[in-house]
Design a protein around this motif. Structure first.
Motif: not given
Length: 171
Positions: A31-33, A130-135, A138-141, A164-171
């Motif tokens: 796991g990427s933790v 972490r790049g290369g994991t495809g995660l 998952f988070y795009a969902g 290292e990919l930075h993602l954000t989501c507006r709640l």
């Protein structure tokens, strides 16, 4: 199967032991933790204790996933101490115990994280993968979108640097 995700702002010895075992098992399963295998509970303990200290100081909050009353995973919401950033948090260490994976519990955990964040008045969340994991798929969902990346920021092994990919989501 009864699932629940609860916010935790105080960690006792029993919960600490469960969190430590979970984090160790997830890390050793790839796991990427924050770590790469092999890890031991003794090696991870200082990192978990630092999280627990920040939880007790009110700087972080645990979102604990339970299935039929047993710890099945957790995530950390890192809260900002800056008055200019109190409307958002960073999600860290999202993980589900290896033997529980593949049953939709990651989605249950993230939905719970979002519910906890909304209940605290947060407006958006940030996380990294972490790049290369495809995660990122998952988070795009959940509505997360990439807004940047740091090339080679994560050294998994000598000669194996990942973005290292930075993602954000507006709640």
């Amino acid at each position: 199967m009864h699932t629940e995700v609860c916010p935790v702002d105080a960690v006792d010895d029993e919960l600490r032991a469960q969190l430590l075992t979970c984090w160790t098992d997830v890390s050793n399963a790839g796991g990427s933790v924050g770590f790469v295998p092999p890890v031991t509970e003794e090696g991870l303990a200082p990192y978990l204790d630092a999280v627990i200290e920040r939880v007790h100081r009110g700087h972080e909050l645990l979102a604990v996933l339970r299935v039929d009353g047993e710890l099945a995973g957790f995530a950390v919401l890192s809260l900002s101490v800056s008055p200019l950033r109190r409307h958002w948090a960073t999600v860290l260490r999202v993980q589900v115990r290896p033997e529980r994976q593949g049953r939709g519990l990651g989605r249950v955990l993230m939905a719970g994280v979002h519910d906890i964040a909304r209940a605290r008045g947060l407006e958006f969340l940030h996380l990294t993968v972490r790049g290369g994991t495809g995660l990122e798929a998952f988070y795009a969902g959940f509505g997360y979108r990439e807004f940047g990346r740091m090339p080679g920021a994560i050294r998994v092994a000598p000669g194996d640097d990942r973005d290292e990919l930075h993602l954000t989501c507006r709640l």
